[in-house]
Design a protein around this motif. Structure first.
Motif, PDB file in Angstrom:
ATOM      1  N   ARG A 165     -13.691   7.257 -22.487  1.00 30.92           N
ATOM      2  CA  ARG A 165     -13.609   6.172 -21.663  1.00 30.92           C
ATOM      3  C   ARG A 165     -11.274   5.598 -21.161  1.00 30.92           C
ATOM      4  O   ARG A 165     -11.397   5.895 -22.054  1.00 30.92           O
ATOM      5  N   ARG A 166     -11.158   5.886 -19.782  1.00 34.57           N
ATOM      6  CA  ARG A 166      -9.420   5.695 -19.756  1.00 34.57           C
ATOM      7  C   ARG A 166      -9.831   4.371 -19.939  1.00 34.57           C
ATOM      8  O   ARG A 166     -10.764   3.206 -19.087  1.00 34.57           O
ATOM      9  N   THR A 167      -9.005   4.196 -20.800  1.00 36.90           N
ATOM     10  CA  THR A 167      -8.591   2.363 -21.019  1.00 36.90           C
ATOM     11  C   THR A 167      -6.642   2.331 -20.023  1.00 36.90           C
ATOM     12  O   THR A 167      -6.185   2.811 -20.875  1.00 36.90           O
ATOM     13  N   GLY A 168      -6.881   1.528 -19.561  1.00 34.82           N
ATOM     14  CA  GLY A 168      -5.374   1.229 -19.239  1.00 34.82           C
ATOM     15  C   GLY A 168      -5.166   2.208 -18.388  1.00 34.82           C
ATOM     16  O   GLY A 168      -4.974   3.095 -18.299  1.00 34.82           O
ATOM     17  N   ARG A 169      -3.043   2.573 -19.050  1.00 39.52           N
ATOM     18  CA  ARG A 169      -2.723   3.737 -18.823  1.00 39.52           C
ATOM     19  C   ARG A 169      -2.327   4.510 -19.958  1.00 39.52           C
ATOM     20  O   ARG A 169      -2.051   5.208 -19.987  1.00 39.52           O
ATOM     21  N   ARG A 170      -3.596   4.787 -20.847  1.00 40.43           N
ATOM     22  CA  ARG A 170      -3.118   4.949 -22.035  1.00 40.43           C
ATOM     23  C   ARG A 170      -3.540   6.322 -22.028  1.00 40.43           C
ATOM     24  O   ARG A 170      -4.466   7.043 -20.724  1.00 40.43           O
ATOM     25  N   LEU A 172      -4.959  10.314 -21.810  1.00 46.15           N
ATOM     26  CA  LEU A 172      -6.209  10.499 -22.136  1.00 46.15           C
ATOM     27  C   LEU A 172      -6.401  12.433 -23.160  1.00 46.15           C
ATOM     28  O   LEU A 172      -6.913  11.791 -24.230  1.00 46.15           O
ATOM     29  N   ALA A 173      -4.838  12.359 -23.036  1.00 44.62           N
ATOM     30  CA  ALA A 173      -4.339  13.332 -23.926  1.00 44.62           C
ATOM     31  C   ALA A 173      -3.131  13.449 -24.472  1.00 44.62           C
ATOM     32  O   ALA A 173      -2.176  13.118 -23.140  1.00 44.62           O
ATOM     33  N   ARG A 174      -1.741  13.334 -25.365  1.00 44.98           N
ATOM     34  CA  ARG A 174      -1.419  13.170 -25.802  1.00 44.98           C
ATOM     35  C   ARG A 174      -0.766  13.996 -27.140  1.00 44.98           C
ATOM     36  O   ARG A 174      -1.374  14.669 -27.921  1.00 44.98           O
ATOM     37  N   ALA A 175       0.980  14.867 -27.328  1.00 44.19           N
ATOM     38  CA  ALA A 175       1.133  15.415 -27.961  1.00 44.19           C
ATOM     39  C   ALA A 175       1.777  14.654 -29.357  1.00 44.19           C
ATOM     40  O   ALA A 175       2.624  13.311 -28.230  1.00 44.19           O
ATOM     41  N   PRO A 184       2.486  19.917 -33.083  1.00 43.63           N
ATOM     42  CA  PRO A 184       1.584  19.062 -32.255  1.00 43.63           C
ATOM     43  C   PRO A 184       0.287  18.237 -32.560  1.00 43.63           C
ATOM     44  O   PRO A 184      -0.187  19.365 -32.669  1.00 43.63           O
ATOM     45  N   HIS A 185      -0.317  17.872 -32.565  1.00 44.94           N
ATOM     46  CA  HIS A 185      -1.987  17.923 -32.702  1.00 44.94           C
ATOM     47  C   HIS A 185      -2.743  16.460 -32.005  1.00 44.94           C
ATOM     48  O   HIS A 185      -1.351  16.094 -30.655  1.00 44.94           O
ATOM     49  N   LEU A 186      -3.258  16.848 -31.440  1.00 48.37           N
ATOM     50  CA  LEU A 186      -3.897  15.651 -30.169  1.00 48.37           C
ATOM     51  C   LEU A 186      -4.441  14.535 -30.071  1.00 48.37           C
ATOM     52  O   LEU A 186      -4.536  14.237 -31.732  1.00 48.37           O
ATOM     53  N   ALA A 187      -4.202  14.033 -30.115  1.00 50.04           N
ATOM     54  CA  ALA A 187      -3.621  11.723 -29.923  1.00 50.04           C
ATOM     55  C   ALA A 187      -3.905  11.924 -28.567  1.00 50.04           C
ATOM     56  O   ALA A 187      -4.696  12.140 -27.556  1.00 50.04           O
ATOM     57  N   GLY A 188      -4.233  10.741 -27.983  1.00 46.83           N
ATOM     58  CA  GLY A 188      -4.532  10.008 -27.043  1.00 46.83           C
ATOM     59  C   GLY A 188      -5.935   9.924 -27.128  1.00 46.83           C
ATOM     60  O   GLY A 188      -6.735   8.943 -27.742  1.00 46.83           O
ATOM     61  N   VAL A 189      -6.623   9.088 -26.360  1.00 42.50           N
ATOM     62  CA  VAL A 189      -7.803   8.750 -25.631  1.00 42.50           C
ATOM     63  C   VAL A 189      -8.737   9.645 -26.319  1.00 42.50           C
ATOM     64  O   VAL A 189      -9.841   9.911 -27.129  1.00 42.50           O
ATOM     65  N   ALA A 190      -8.340  11.280 -25.755  1.00 45.86           N
ATOM     66  CA  ALA A 190      -9.760  12.630 -26.736  1.00 45.86           C
ATOM     67  C   ALA A 190      -9.605  12.363 -27.833  1.00 45.86           C
ATOM     68  O   ALA A 190     -10.321  12.768 -29.046  1.00 45.86           O
ATOM     69  N   GLY A 191      -8.166  12.492 -28.724  1.00 47.39           N
ATOM     70  CA  GLY A 191      -7.812  12.945 -29.701  1.00 47.39           C
ATOM     71  C   GLY A 191      -8.328  11.040 -30.769  1.00 47.39           C
ATOM     72  O   GLY A 191      -9.257  11.301 -31.683  1.00 47.39           O
TER      73      GLY A 191
END
Lengths: 235, 235
Positions: A165-170, A172-175, A184-191
């Motif tokens: 779920r896309r929430t605000g400006r966070r 989707l994927a971030r290191a 780096p590991h997966l963070a952000g909405v997907a993580g």
DNA sequence: CGGACGGTTCGGCGAGCACCGAAGCGTCCG
DNA sequence: CGGACGCTTCGGTGCTCGCCGAACCGTCCG
């Protein structure tokens, strides 16, 4: 140019909030993404309740923490994902040096943390890295030109039943730089979605009340089947 | 758990380095990516040379700054891209509030900074955002699933004559939150290469000795031709 | 209702630190 | 060679801030 950058006082004030050992200990503890009571944090930091009360006041006033009063308890947690990321980044900058457990107990707790843990709301440690690497080699996550899911990755999350779920400006994927693995590991909405799904489905469980998590037999099957992860690498 | 996180002292010490207004002013000034002398920084921060000398000692010892002695000058710059990112992130966290220029001079300097500036080694301000957006709508940069160049993007950099040298573990593309625009702009290897190319080719020039940059007529032509950017949006 | 408990407020104490000016040292230049 | 200059070192000063214990307030529970 003799004029100071107008952002300097604000920057110094923000850093000052973190520049105390007791407050730093609180922020690191709260990186588990849960809400702690003032008393728990006081014991954790090793200071008097009165002292910690003042610390919490400053952190809340500074916007780093969000509080929630329930009865005679004061629950407190990191204000948002941005704060969590900030603390992570600062901690990662420190990491290069010292990482030597003193006692045996601390050492075993440390190895559990190294095997798998949560980092605010996503997976970290060898577990987090294994998932991130598996996503990458399968072409679901792209790290060579930045850090983003591929179209195949979007399809995979959908097919696996993990809603993004896309929430605000966070993003989707971030290191997020892993302290123990230095990668780096997966963070952000997907993580976050993946971590929540893993806990909900019983792929892994929290060890005690700490941040460390352990992969269950069912989790090993799921991770092997879905991503081709070798269970032996997770122990 | 009564044991403090072993990382707390280190985290507090690192934050403490930034938690002083004079040191914060130095770090922000050094965000322009260049090397400053101790005297310049002392005047910038508005403190005595002797005071600033001690500050520099701490920042260098703490690994935030790298120094280079030349004759009777002590040149100092941010240690690496990681430190720059850290300062940026902290500053971005502060930004939400106050951004009100006091004097007319500060206001005009501020508007120049808002139009275009460098952020360590890449472009920021309306200029940085315009470039990032143009790359995105042309399918060269992907922001919807994270932040990464596309294959078409790699081809574009190559065709435009901007070499992307992968150095160490620095990501090819990274999002850097823009202070003034409150949106991410392109950083990382690609952002740095683009900025360097723009300066080398005379697409933009530094205003005075500050971080602000101005797009030249030749630059307007280049940006319009290569990325379809409307020059009016950059002023 | 009374005691246990979590949290907060307040006064006071002590340490740390940012700051300055003066003195000293090495470099550059006329 | 001598003076200007950039930087550093050193005492000394004042303020900030983290800390505690004691007193206090509200909540929970027997």
């Amino acid at each position: 140019m003799t004029s100071k950058d107008p952002g300097a006082p604000g920057l110094a004030r923000l850093a000052g909030l973190i520049a105390d050992e007791s407050r730093a200990a609180c922020l690191l503890a709260l990186l588990d993404g849960r809400a702690w009571t003032a008393g728990e944090l006081a014991r954790h930091a090793g200071v008097a309740a009165s002292t910690l009360s003042e610390h919490l006041g400053k952190l809340v006033a500074g916007g780093l923490l969000a509080e929630e009063r329930q009865g005679r308890h004061r629950y407190v947690r990191l204000a948002d994902e941005r704060v969590a990321q900030l603390v992570e980044d600062l901690a990662a900058q420190v990491a290069p040096q010292a990482r030597r457990p003193r006692t045996l107990r601390a050492s075993s707790a440390g190895s559990a943390m190294a095997a798998g843990r949560t980092c605010y709301d996503h997976l970290a440690g060898r577990l987090g890295i294994a998932v991130t690497d598996a996503l990458t080699v399968r072409g679901l996550l792209r790290q060579d030109t930045g850090f983003a899911l591929t179209d195949a990755g979007l399809t995979w999350f959908d097919a696996t039943g993990i809603p993004l779920r896309r929430t605000g400006r966070r993003p989707l994927a971030r290191a997020c730089l892993d302290w123990t693995e230095r990668r780096p590991h997966l963070a952000g909405v997907a993580g976050a979605a993946l971590c929540r799904h893993a806990l909900d489905e019983g792929w892994c469980v929290r060890i005690g009340s700490e941040r460390a998590v352990k992969v269950t037999p069912a989790g090993e099957d799921a991770l092997t089947g879905l991503l081709g992860i070798d269970p032996a690498a997770l122990r």
